[in-house]
Scaffold this motif. Structure first.
Motif, short mmCIF file in Angstrom:
data_model
loop_
_atom_site.label_atom_id
_atom_site.label_comp_id
_atom_site.label_asym_id
_atom_site.label_seq_id
_atom_site.Cartn_x
_atom_site.Cartn_y
_atom_site.Cartn_z
N SER A 135 -12.10 -16.80 -3.76
CA SER A 135 -11.67 -15.55 -3.12
C SER A 135 -10.25 -15.71 -2.60
O SER A 135 -9.70 -16.82 -2.55
CB SER A 135 -12.60 -15.21 -1.96
N LYS A 136 -9.64 -14.60 -2.18
CA LYS A 136 -8.29 -14.63 -1.63
C LYS A 136 -8.21 -15.58 -0.44
O LYS A 136 -7.30 -16.41 -0.34
CB LYS A 136 -7.88 -13.22 -1.21
N GLN A 140 -6.04 -19.11 -0.13
CA GLN A 140 -5.07 -19.40 0.92
C GLN A 140 -5.35 -20.78 1.53
O GLN A 140 -4.43 -21.55 1.80
CB GLN A 140 -5.12 -18.33 2.01
N ARG A 141 -6.63 -21.08 1.73
CA ARG A 141 -6.99 -22.40 2.26
C ARG A 141 -6.61 -23.50 1.26
O ARG A 141 -6.14 -24.57 1.66
CB ARG A 141 -8.49 -22.46 2.55
N ALA A 161 -0.84 -15.14 5.94
CA ALA A 161 -2.05 -14.35 6.17
C ALA A 161 -2.03 -13.01 5.43
O ALA A 161 -2.93 -12.20 5.61
CB ALA A 161 -2.25 -14.11 7.66
N ALA A 162 -1.02 -12.79 4.60
CA ALA A 162 -0.91 -11.52 3.89
C ALA A 162 -2.11 -11.30 2.97
O ALA A 162 -2.50 -12.19 2.21
CB ALA A 162 0.38 -11.47 3.08
N ARG A 167 -11.67 -11.51 9.22
CA ARG A 167 -12.30 -12.80 9.49
C ARG A 167 -11.44 -13.94 8.96
O ARG A 167 -11.24 -14.96 9.65
CB ARG A 167 -13.69 -12.85 8.85
N ALA A 168 -10.91 -13.77 7.75
CA ALA A 168 -10.09 -14.82 7.16
C ALA A 168 -8.81 -15.04 7.98
O ALA A 168 -8.34 -16.17 8.13
CB ALA A 168 -9.74 -14.48 5.72
N ARG A 169 -8.26 -13.95 8.53
CA ARG A 169 -7.07 -14.08 9.37
C ARG A 169 -7.37 -14.89 10.63
O ARG A 169 -6.60 -15.76 11.03
CB ARG A 169 -6.55 -12.69 9.78
N ILE A 170 -8.50 -14.59 11.26
CA ILE A 170 -8.89 -15.31 12.47
C ILE A 170 -9.09 -16.79 12.17
O ILE A 170 -8.64 -17.67 12.90
CB ILE A 170 -10.16 -14.69 13.07
N GLU A 171 -9.78 -17.08 11.07
CA GLU A 171 -10.03 -18.47 10.69
C GLU A 171 -8.73 -19.19 10.36
O GLU A 171 -8.56 -20.37 10.69
CB GLU A 171 -11.00 -18.52 9.51
#
Length: 309
Positions: A135-136, A140-141, A161-162, A167-171
Motif C-alpha cells: 500500500s501507499k 513510504q515505510r 507524508a504526501a 492513520r498512516a500520517r500519525i504512524e
C-alpha cells in the motif's frame, strides 16, 4: 549540521528557483522546511542531496561541501524523495539488501542492517512480501527503511507524508519522533504547517525562492500573530461579556458567538486571571476561559502570498 548560504539556482529555461536562500540546521534538530508548491523546497533539497548543482552560493552538511565532496555527503545523508518507484519482482528484504549493497556494506553487515531497519519501520512481518503489492503507507515505510539502511546522520525528507491517510500520517510522525530520539538530524519539507508543529523544533518558510521567516514555529507565530486568542464560555449573557472585554485595554477585539466570546488578547499571560475576575465581579455566569493555540494555517496564509517562482 546543515548550512546553506546565499543559495541561488537558475535553470536553463531562465526560471530562478532559488534567490539567495540561507538557513542553518543544528545537530539533532527536526527542522521543517515549509512553503507552497513551487516555492523552491524540492530544488533546495535536491541540492543538499547532491543531485543538483547550485548556480551560486554554498551548501554543506556536517562541514562537507555538497558540490565539492558529493561522495562524502552521500554517506552522511539519507534522502527520501517526494516521488519514488520500487523495483518489481523483489521482496522487501531483497529491495533493502540491494540498497545496502550499493553502499558497499559487507554481506553480514547488510543482513544486520536490513533486519534492523525492517524492525524499526515495522516491516519485519512483511519481509517476504513483494514490493509492488504494498500500500501507499507501506511503500513510504519501505522508502524510509531504504533511507536508513546505511545509518546516516542526517535525514532529508521531501514531502514524506504526501498522499497518506490519517492513520498512516500519525504512524509516520511517531516514527520520525523515534528517529529524532536516536540522534538523527531531520530536515523535512512540507506545505502543511499544522502537521509539523507538534514535533518540529525549528522551521523555515520559503516562497518564490526566498526565505520569509526562520526560527521556532512558536517564535514565528509570536512575531507575526502577537495577539493571543482566548475563548470565554458562559451560561448566558455572552453579549455583555463581549462588550466588557472589548473595553479592556489588553483586548484588541471581542465577539460573542452563542454562549461563548472569542477575543484577541494582547496582554501578558499573567493578566488572564484578571479578565476572569472582572467578568465574575460583574455577575456574569462564566464557566471558563481558555487560550486557543495560534491557527497555523492562518499564519501560513498571512506570511505567504501564493506566488510561484
Amino acid at each position: 549540521m546543515i548550512r546553506v548560504d546565499s543559495l541561488v539556482k537558475t535553470y536553463d529555461s531562465g526560471t530562478q528557483a532559488l534567490r539567495g536562500v540561507s538557513l542553518h540546521v543544528q545537530e539533532g534538530d527536526i527542522y521543517a522546511f515549509i512553503g507552497p508548491n513551487g516555492a523552491g523546497k524540492t530544488t533546495t533539497i535536491r541540492i543538499l542531496a547532491t543531485l543538483l548543482e547550485p548556480t551560486a552560493g554554498l551548501a554543506s552538511i556536517a562541514g562537507e561541501d555538497v558540490s565539492r565532496y558529493p561522495e562524502r555527503v552521500r554517506r552522511l545523508i539519507g534522502y527520501m524523495p517526494d516521488e519514488f518507484g520500487v523495483y518489481p519482482g523483489l521482496r522487501i528484504w531483497e529491495y533493502l539488501d540491494f540498497f545496502a549493497a550499493a553502499y558497499r556494506m559487507p554481506k553480514a553487515a547488510r543482513r544486520r542492517a536490513v533486519d534492523d531497519v525492517m524492525a524499526l519501520t515495522d516491516l519485519a512481518p512483511l519481509r517476504e512480501k513483494m514490493v509492488e503489492t504494498l500500500s501507499k503507507g507501506m511503500r513510504q515505510r519501505l522508502c524510509l527503511a531504504k533511507t536508513l539502511v546505511h545509518d546516516p546522520k542526517v535525514l532529508i525528507l521531501d514531502e514524506p507524508a504526501a498522499g497518506l491517510d490519517p492513520r498512516a500520517r500519525i504512524e509516520f510522525r511517531a516514527l520520525l519522533k523515534t528517529l529524532s530520539g536516536m540522534g538523527k538530524t531531520i530536515f523535512i519539507s512540507s506545505h502543511i504547517l499544522t502537521e509539523l508543529r507538534e514535533f518540529c523544533n525549528a522551521c523555515c518558510i520559503i516562497e518564490r525562492g526566498r526565505i520569509l521567516a526562520c526560527g521556532s514555529i512558536d517564535g514565528i507565530a509570536e512575531q507575526l500573530m502577537p495577539a493571543r486568542v482566548i475563548v470565554v464560555r458562559l451560561l448566558s449573557r455572552a453579549g455583555e461579556a463581549a462588550e466588557l472585554l472589548a473595553a479592556h485595554p489588553g483586548i484588541a477585539s471581542a465577539a460573542a458567538e452563542g454562549n461563548t466570546v472569542r477575543a484577541e488578547f494582547r496582554g501578558a499571560e499573567g493578566d488572564m486571571p484578571g479578565l476572569m475576575r472582572m467578568l465574575v465581579e460583574k455577575g456574569l455566569p462564566v464557566i471558563g476561559l481558555e487560550e486557543k493555540e495560534r491557527d497555523m494555517e492562518a499564519l501560513f496564509m498571512r506570511i505567504t502570498k501564493g506566488e510561484l517562482a
